[in-house]
Every structure is written in structure tokens, then in C-alpha cells.
Design a protein around this motif. Structure first.
Motif, short mmCIF file in Angstrom:
data_model
loop_
_atom_site.label_atom_id
_atom_site.label_comp_id
_atom_site.label_asym_id
_atom_site.label_seq_id
_atom_site.Cartn_x
_atom_site.Cartn_y
_atom_site.Cartn_z
N UNK A 1 3.36 -61.45 -46.88
CA UNK A 1 4.66 -61.82 -46.30
C UNK A 1 4.95 -61.07 -45.01
N UNK A 2 4.38 -59.89 -44.85
CA UNK A 2 4.64 -59.11 -43.63
C UNK A 2 3.38 -58.54 -43.04
N UNK A 3 2.43 -59.41 -42.71
CA UNK A 3 1.21 -58.87 -42.10
C UNK A 3 1.54 -58.27 -40.75
N UNK A 4 1.00 -57.08 -40.47
CA UNK A 4 1.27 -56.47 -39.17
C UNK A 4 0.03 -56.44 -38.29
N UNK A 5 -1.13 -56.79 -38.85
CA UNK A 5 -2.33 -56.84 -38.02
C UNK A 5 -2.56 -58.28 -37.55
N UNK A 6 -2.84 -58.47 -36.27
CA UNK A 6 -3.01 -59.83 -35.75
C UNK A 6 -4.09 -60.63 -36.48
N UNK A 7 -5.16 -59.94 -36.92
CA UNK A 7 -6.21 -60.69 -37.61
C UNK A 7 -5.67 -61.26 -38.92
N UNK A 8 -4.94 -60.43 -39.67
CA UNK A 8 -4.35 -60.90 -40.92
C UNK A 8 -3.40 -62.07 -40.65
N UNK A 9 -2.63 -61.94 -39.59
CA UNK A 9 -1.69 -63.01 -39.25
C UNK A 9 -2.43 -64.32 -38.98
N UNK A 10 -3.53 -64.22 -38.23
CA UNK A 10 -4.30 -65.42 -37.91
C UNK A 10 -4.95 -66.01 -39.16
N UNK A 11 -5.48 -65.11 -39.97
CA UNK A 11 -6.16 -65.53 -41.20
C UNK A 11 -5.19 -66.28 -42.10
N UNK A 12 -4.02 -65.71 -42.30
CA UNK A 12 -3.04 -66.33 -43.19
C UNK A 12 -2.55 -67.66 -42.63
N UNK A 13 -2.37 -67.70 -41.32
CA UNK A 13 -1.85 -68.94 -40.74
C UNK A 13 -2.88 -70.06 -40.78
N UNK B 1 -8.05 -48.04 -33.01
CA UNK B 1 -6.81 -47.86 -33.77
C UNK B 1 -7.12 -47.33 -35.17
N UNK B 2 -6.33 -46.37 -35.63
CA UNK B 2 -6.57 -45.84 -36.97
C UNK B 2 -5.81 -46.67 -38.00
N UNK B 3 -6.35 -46.71 -39.21
CA UNK B 3 -5.70 -47.42 -40.30
C UNK B 3 -4.60 -46.53 -40.86
N UNK B 4 -3.36 -46.77 -40.44
CA UNK B 4 -2.26 -45.93 -40.89
C UNK B 4 -0.97 -46.74 -40.85
N UNK B 5 0.04 -46.25 -41.55
CA UNK B 5 1.34 -46.90 -41.52
C UNK B 5 1.91 -46.71 -40.11
N UNK B 6 2.33 -47.79 -39.45
CA UNK B 6 2.89 -47.64 -38.09
C UNK B 6 4.06 -46.67 -38.07
N UNK C 1 9.07 -44.09 -42.26
CA UNK C 1 10.13 -43.57 -43.12
C UNK C 1 10.95 -44.67 -43.78
N UNK C 2 10.53 -45.91 -43.58
CA UNK C 2 11.27 -46.99 -44.22
C UNK C 2 10.58 -47.36 -45.51
N UNK C 3 11.27 -48.11 -46.33
CA UNK C 3 10.64 -48.54 -47.58
C UNK C 3 10.37 -50.04 -47.56
N UNK C 4 10.58 -50.64 -46.39
CA UNK C 4 10.42 -52.09 -46.28
C UNK C 4 8.98 -52.53 -46.43
N UNK C 5 8.77 -53.83 -46.46
CA UNK C 5 7.43 -54.37 -46.68
C UNK C 5 6.49 -54.14 -45.50
N UNK C 6 7.01 -53.73 -44.34
CA UNK C 6 6.12 -53.49 -43.21
C UNK C 6 5.49 -52.10 -43.28
N UNK C 7 5.98 -51.27 -44.20
CA UNK C 7 5.48 -49.90 -44.30
C UNK C 7 4.18 -49.84 -45.09
#
Lengths: 363, 327
Positions: free
Chosen positions: A250-262, A312-317, A322-328
Motif C-alpha cells: 500500500x505504501x511502496x517507497x522504492x520506485x522499482x516496487x512502485x513499478x512492479x506493483x503497478x 543507497x542504503x537499505x534503511x528507513x527514510x 520517528x513515525x509509525x505510519x506505513x511508510x516507516x
């Protein structure tokens, strides 16, 4: 989202390079197929970790590494805290008992000259301590019953079964030693749609019955979502994004994931007009010649100069840390903080030279 | 009407007896229309297409009945040479596995050009120019150079584009695509389906899309026929079938796709297995797996009942199915 439960399997900096050599007598290494190029994840007890990616992304190599069928070039795999990549002999054999594999192709992963009883019972030949000799026949029949096959079939041969039934035989064999972890590499992709659902249901039921932890590798995104607690997305030998299933889908933040899902076709013709698809240009680069910086940049519509220079390192942006939302959740993109893809309706990424490759590396 | 298949029957002689692969299939396609033929392995969807194209292996296959009318002409009555002229120029096929469908020892330029040499009598030089033009058309980068490459030098997605280029070379009125994207990754699948849809619009071709993927069908089809054990069990415009299937098999297929709102629950799988084509169950061939089956289903083969205008279901209990009485 951190894995639930105590970690049972941890991969840390996992690397598998296959050398490319030239010459017959004096083999000279001229390069390497970087099938897996730095993969980290943790599998919690009783959890299902889905790994998705396209062919050549290294997901099957990860499966082989986890089952000690291949030795990593670098990095470690810890099973209950113990590094299993350095084990050999008896200790390695003991660990293998606990991590079993279910293969993709039920037509080639069962020996056609062995009866079903022998196939499912073979693990007991290799690990005789798992079951006393007199007890094995009974156990095999029990296993067949557990996976929904008639125990009377023990003396039949694989060709007498359909694809779905064969996959059940493969699962019964995987369960024989009562492992704690099962690595399933594309377990349903060779099956018909109506049979896929039966096998998925079986895997879900067995998980709770036997307290199993799954690494579920597949390219079918809807099936992975259905069965997984967490999902990791692989591209060209690395995990580019990992998180809880809702976070990723529901909240992909990586462009590849976004493309894959779409790109996934949705079985709903009414959604045809509403959908905004990101059509990626070009092919996956060759794993022998991975682009500098971010490995997705050659196909990415967000790519900028920084992407070519800095991995780019694999880490929470930072913005979501400090948020608990789905983008974290962890994402390996310099621009992961822009949640909505900038050029969603106009993806005009032009592949630079070097992006052409055949994308058919080890899958 | 571009293509009208009427009551087609195909048998295969096998070691175990005669396998009835296609048992009275009728469907039609108009110019500019996309018909999706949906079915699992063994449903007869590919065999029907092979019969239409005239590339069925005979023996062991045998067309035992029916008509295949292409622009009103029955293809089954044509001689080999006449049939060959239609193939390629009138209708063409795109196969699933481009690597095995293309000739590995010929350059793609020669393979594409061959179409023009054979059907249009062009010189090799003109044919080569045409090949480059076609490769450009299906958006293969650097077509002028790559025309000299062999199939193995292309990626899976690029090879499938070459197959599409080859199928469209002579601008056929009808294209049959048999699982054109099944071997491809999703991101590449999206590229290829987009290209195919665009070219179809441009040339106003009739397109028969053979697939098992309910998602791909929903994206591109105008109408669907669902096949099971060599018969059409449901036929409908695409929107109707997804909203409310009128056959329990279609419903079962749709329900076995994992859905967001059902996560963590059991998938409603269709029980049992598809039938052996040598021993198709009497009556409705789906009855051993059907949740709605009654005595009549075991004895009487259901005709394709008219559900509404342009929509049919081969189920005695299509009303119950349509209204979801089994839920």
C-alpha cells in the motif's frame, strides 16, 4: 516493521558471485556474475517472509544459500544465532535437517524411478536418527495423509500424479524431518490457477500445524501478499525494499516496487481506466555489469546524478524514522521520502548505454 | 464477422485411447475486437487455436467435425497451398515461447524478411529494409544494427517483440496470441501487452488472446470465452463475467485468486482436478468438482443457455450461480 517473534534465520551481507573465466588450462577470472550482492534480512519464528523479484534478481540463489546448497562468497547466515555458512561435516548435516526446501518444478524435482514412498522416505535414509527403521513406512503414510494424498499411493510413481499432487509429494518430503524452516522457491508457479489455491491453503495449514517458518519466494505478487507477513523486494541481487505486507503493497517507497506493483494485471475490468501504470523502459541490466550507485537507476524515472554516484542504503527514510505510519519501513532509494512517484503519469526514463542486457541471469 | 468457429471437434489418438481435446467449440471474432479464451492446461484453448491456424499435428490430432469460417470461407475445405496463403497474410500467431518459436540459426532480420520474400515476392534487400522498419515499429532500440543479431542475443521481452513484429508483418486481419506474456516478467509483460494493444488498435485487427491469467484478460479483452475440458462453459462481455459469473467454474477461478480483503483466510480453491480427456465425465464435465451439482448434471450435458444478450452459460443452474446462491 520488525519481524515478529524471536529471529530464527538471519542473513547478513549475503553475497554469491559466480566467477566467469576464460581459457581452458590456466583459467583466468575475467569477471563475475553477481547473482546475490549483499542481502540482509531476518526471519522470525512462525513468520512468513515473502521474497519477490523478477527473473535474474537472485531470489533462487538466496534460496539455495539458505539451504546450504551453495556456499556464499561472503556474509553469514545465522540459524538460531549460529553461523551456518562455516559449518561442515556432521554439524552442517544437523543444520540442514532443520532447513528444508520445496522446489518450483514438481516435474523435475521428483525422481521418476522412485516410488512416492521412497521419495518421501528418502530423508530418513540420509538422517537415520530422525526415525527408527521400523517406523518409517508408517511415518511416510502419515505425511501423505497430512498433505492431502491417499496413503495408499505409496507404491505409485510420480508420473501417475498431476502437477498439484506432485507438489504435495514435494511438500511431504520437505516435512519428513520435521524442519523448523521451509524455503519454498516458486512452489505454485508451475500449477494451474485452480490448483494453486489448494497448495497455498495446504502451506498455510501446515504452518500452524507444525509451527513452521517460511521463506516464500515467488514472482506472483498477489500470492506473496496473501501468504506473507513481511515482504522483501529484490532487484539485481539486492533487497531494495522490505517491510510488512501492507507497508510494501500500500505504501511502496522504492520506485522499482512502485513499478512492479503497478504492472500487475488486476482481475477487474472496471479498474482498467482508473489504473495508472508505470511502464518501465528497457531491460534488467546484466548481473555481470551492475550499474554504479543505485542499481535500478538505469530504468528509474526519478534518477539523478546522485543515484549514479552513491549507493543507497537499505534503511528507513529519515523523514519517517520517528513515525509509525506505513511508510516507516526500509527502502534503498535516495528519494524514498517522496511517497507519490513524481512522474507517475509520464514515466519517461531513457535507458543509458549499458542498460541493455539479456536479463536472463541465474534466477 | 471475421472468424466464425462452429461446433469444432478435435481428437487425439493416444496410448490410453482417444483424447477428446475440443468438443464442439463455437466462437467468433470481429475486426478490431479482442476475444480472450480463458482456460487451464488441457482445456483445449490452444488446440482450438492451432486448428484455426492450420498448424495442428495430424496425426495424432484429427479434426472430427465443425467449420472454421474465415471471412465466410470454410478453411477446413481448402487445399494445402490455399491454406498456406492465408496463414501469415490473413491470420498470424504469436507463441508463448519466442526462443523456441524463432529459428536459432537465422538472424532475426532474415526471419522477418522471409515473410516478404515468400508472400510478397520482394528482393532480399527490400525485405531487409522492411525488417528494420518492423523492428522499429515494435520499438526495438537500434533496429538497424540489431537486425543482424540472432534470437539468443535478445532478452525475453525483446524476443517477444520480434514475434509480434513477425506476426504483424503482412498486416493480417486476425492475430492469435497464445499466452504471449506468460514467460515474461510482470514489468516486461506490461510493456508487451501495451504494445500489442496499441498495434491492434492501429491495424484494427481481430485478436484472440489465449491465456490462463485472469488479470491480463481483465486488462485488454472485450469478450471472454471460458473453456473447460474442451467445451465453452461461459461466454460473456468482459465486464459481466467479473461482476457476476454465470458458471460455477468461472466463479471458482475468480475466487481462487488471492484478494486483499481475504488475506489470512483460506482461498476458496476448486476441489479436485481437471478431468482426463480420454474419460471426460458424462453430463456436465465439471460436475465432479462443482458445488452446485445435482443429479441432472451427472446425466445431461448442459447446452449453452442464453443468460442475456450476448452472454451464455453451459450450466443447468446458471440462475443460481449468477445470483450467488452457493455462497
Amino acid at each position: 516493521m520488525a519481524p515478529t517473534g524471536e529471529p530464527i534465520l538471519e542473513a547478513d551481507g549475503l553475497v554469491k558471485h559466480y566467477p566467469l573465466t576464460r581459457g581452458v588450462l590456466f583459467k583466468k577470472q575475467i569477471g563475475a556474475v553477481k547473482a546475490v550482492d549483499g542481502v540482509d534480512f531476518t526471519l522470525g519464528r512462525g513468520e512468513t517472509l515473502g521474497i519477490v523479484g523478477e527473473s535474474g534478481c537472485g531470489k533462487s540463489t538466496v534460496a539455495k544459500l539458505l539451504c546450504s546448497l551453495e556456499r556464499p562468497t561472503a556474509g553469514s547466515i545465522r540459524f538460531k544465532g549460529e553461523d551456518i555458512t562455516r559449518l561442515s561435516g556432521r554439524a552442517l548435516k544437523a543444520v540442514r535437517r532443520n532447513i528444508q526446501m520445496v522446489f518450483q518444478d514438481p516435474y523435475t524435482s521428483l525422481n521418476p524411478r522412485m516410488t512416492v514412498g521412497d521419495i518421501v522416505g528418502e530423508p530418513y535414509e540420509i538422517h537415520p536418527e530422525a526415525a527408527p527403521k521400523g517406523d518409517r513406512r508408517r511415518r511416510v503414510r502419515e505425511l501423505l495423509d497430512v498433505v492431502g494424498l491417499d496413503p495408499e499411493y505409496v507404491n505409485r510413481y510420480p508420473h501417475q500424479f498431476s502437477g498439484g499432487q506432485r507438489q504435495r509429494i514435494g511438500i511431504a518430503r520437505g516435512l519428513a524431518l520435521r524442519p523448523e524452516v521451509i524455503v519454498a522457491d516458486e512452489p505454485v508457479s508451475a500449477l494451474d490457477v485452480s490448483v494453486q489455491a489448494q497448495v497455498i491453503n495446504l502451506l498455510v495449514r501446515l504452518q500452524s500445524e507444525f509451527d513452521l517458518s517460511y521463506v516464500f519466494i515467488a514472482h506472483d505478487l498477489s500470492i506473496v501478499r496473501h501468504i506473507s507477513d513481511r515482504v522483501g523486494v529484490m532487484y539485481l541481487g539486492r533487497i531494495v525494499e522490505i517491510g510488512g505486507d501492507a507497508e510494501i503493497y500500500d505504501h511502496p517507497t522504492h520506485p522499482y516496487t512502485q513499478a512492479l506493483l503497478s504492472a500487475v494485471p488486476v482481475p477487474d475490468p472496471a479498474a482498467r481506466e482508473r489504473r495508472e501504470r508505470i511502464i518501465l523502459t528497457g531491460d534488467v541490466p546484466s548481473p555481470t555489469n551492475i550499474p554504479s550507485g543505485c542499481r535500478f537507476r538505469t530504468r528509474c524515472w526519478k534518477a539523478q546524478r546522485r543515484c549514479a554516484e552513491e549507493v543507497p542504503v537499505l534503511a528507513v527514510p529519515a523523514a519517517f524514522r520517528d513515525t509509525s505510519g506505513p511508510a516507516a519501513h526500509a527502502s534503498a532509494c535516495h528519494f524514498a521520502e517522496e511517497i507519490l512517484p513524481a512522474g507517475r503519469s509520464a514515466p519517461g526514463a531513457v535507458p543509458p548505454e549499458g542498460a541493455r542486457g539479456n536479463g536472463n541471469g541465474p534466477g | 464477422m471475421l472468424l466464425d468457429v462452429r461446433n469444432l471437434r478435435v481428437d487425439f489418438r493416444t496410448r490410453d485411447g482417444v483424447a477428446h481435446a475440443v468438443n464442439g467449440v463455437s466462437y467468433h471474432v470481429d475486426a478490431g475486437e479482442t476475444l480472450a479464451v480463458l482456460g487451464e492446461s488441457g482445456s483445449g484453448k490452444s488446440v482450438t487455436a492451432q486448428a484455426v491456424m492450420g498448424i495442428l499435428d495430424t496425426p495424432p490430432g484429427r479434426i472430427s467435425g465443425g467449420q472454421i469460417l474465415f471471412r465466410g470461407q470454410d478453411l477446413l475445405k481448402l487445399k494445402g497451398e490455399e491454406r498456406r496463403r492465408i496463414r501469415g497474410a490473413g491470420m498470424a500467431m504469436i507463441f508463448q515461447d519466442a526462443l523456441s518459436a524463432l529459428n536459432p540459426v537465422m538472424t532475426v532480420g532474415d526471419q522477418l524478411g522471409e515473410m516478404f520474400v515468400v508472400h510478397r515476392g520482394m528482393s532480399r534487400k527490400d525485405a531487409r529494409a522492411k525488417a528494420v522498419e518492423l523492428m522499429d515499429r515494435v520499438r526495438i532500440p537500434a533496429a538497424a544494427q540489431r537486425v543482424r543479431d540472432h534470437p539468443h542475443q535478445f532478452s525475453g521481452g525483446m524476443r517477444q517483440r520480434i514475434m509480434i513484429a513477425m506476426a504483424l508483418a503482412l498486416e493480417p486481419a486476425l492475430v492469435i496470441a497464445d499466452e504471449p506474456t506468460t514467460a515474461l516478467d510482470v514489468t516486461v509483460q506490461a510493456q508487451v501487452m501495451d504494445l500489442l494493444a496499441e498495434l491492434q488498435r492501429e491495424y484494427r485487427m481481430g485478436l484472440i488472446l489465449i491465456t490462463h491469467d485472469l488479470g491480463v484478460v481483465a486488462d485488454v479483452a472485450d469478450r471472454i470465452v471460458v473453456m473447460y475440458a474442451g467445451r465453452i462453459v461461459e461466454s460473456a462481455p468482459v465486464h459481466d463475467i467479473y461482476r457476476a459469473p454465470a458458471h460455477p467454474y468461472t466463479r471458482g477461478l475468480l475466487d481462487s485468486v488471492p484478494r486483499l480483503d481475504l488475506k489470512g483466510r483460506q482461498l476458496s480453491a476448486i476441489r479436485g482436478l481437471p478431468p482426463n480427456l480420454v474419460r471426460i465425465p458424462p453430463g456436465c464435465s465439471f460436475h465432479p468438482r462443482c458445488p452446485l451439482a445435482q443429479d441432472v448434471c451427472r446425466t445431461d450435458e448442459p447446452p449453452l443457455y442464453e443468460v442475456s444478450d450476448g452472454r451464455g452459460s453451459a450450466c443447468h443452474f446458471w440462475r443460481e450461480c449468477l445470483h450467488g446462491a452457493d455462497r
